[in-house]
Design an enzyme around this catalytic site. Sequence first.
Site: not given
Lengths: 65, 257
Positions: B98, B186, B207-208
């Site tokens: 990535k 996001g 992810n987050t």
Amino acid sequence: MKIRLNGDETHIQALDLLALVKARNLDPSSLVIEHNHTLVRQTSWAETRLKEGDTIELLSFVGGG
Amino acid sequence: MADTLTLGHRNFTSRLLTGTGKFASNEQIRPMLSASGSEIITVALRRVDLQASPQDNILTHIPEHVTLLPNTSGARTAEEAVRIARIAREAGCGDFIKIEVITDMQYLLPDNHETLKAAEILAKDDFIVLPYVMPDITISRQLYDAGAAAVMPLGSPIGSNRGLEMKPMIQRIIDTSRLPVIVDAGIGRPSQAAEAMEMGADAVLVNTAIATARDPVQAGKAFSLAVTAGRMAYQAGMAGSSHRARASSPLTGFLQE
């Protein structure tokens, strides 16, 4: 001797990469080492001699997105 | 025919890519992967903190069948990204990368110019290149020409959980891109992941939102279901909307007539 270790001028006693890893008490299984900008596989750490002025990067994979 | 996501020479069943950052405990990663069905997960490369006590090895928490996607986070130039990519591959992390090149430290928005340069170099070097970019149809076309395996436009700033702030631009990329489109960054809720998939995105990277949920395993499952639902809706070809009512029951033959 004096080397550049992870960006800092550092005095070390170790004469090869394996000795450096042991002296720093690092977990070899998660360690990635660059010696003078070349990645050194774990099997070659013992035979990779260190000399004055070398640049060593001790890296590892961490969580990230 | 199976509905697979093809990246480079590899086919994947899951359209949910996940990340390893910000988990309260790395022990949560394996059950999260199991619950979400995610087959691709990101990791980052950093200098070892020589002052700190030995750190947990993140790679031991990732099952063999899951494809590692090392990122080049921390890179500020194409050259730095290329270096990180090559270290990751030589360290045994496979050929997926990535590309993440960031020079804007306030919003962590990607530098498309440096990203494209890195993509050109790494694609020629046989990496499977997944570049994280500002949503722009020109960069999308240029990345196709450069040999990238996908384009990864951001939904909103990394870790912001603001969803698809870039929705109209992402739609234009989906409409025009010859590469798979993976919406990255996001996405804060399963409904936002479903929205991206309904629009026709090929996959999302989360992810987050998963890692910082109170229950990351349950969150992983929720995102998985949302991605599947959104994908199915896209394939079903949902009807358009209208400001006016359109009766779903016949407007004739009322009983009182």
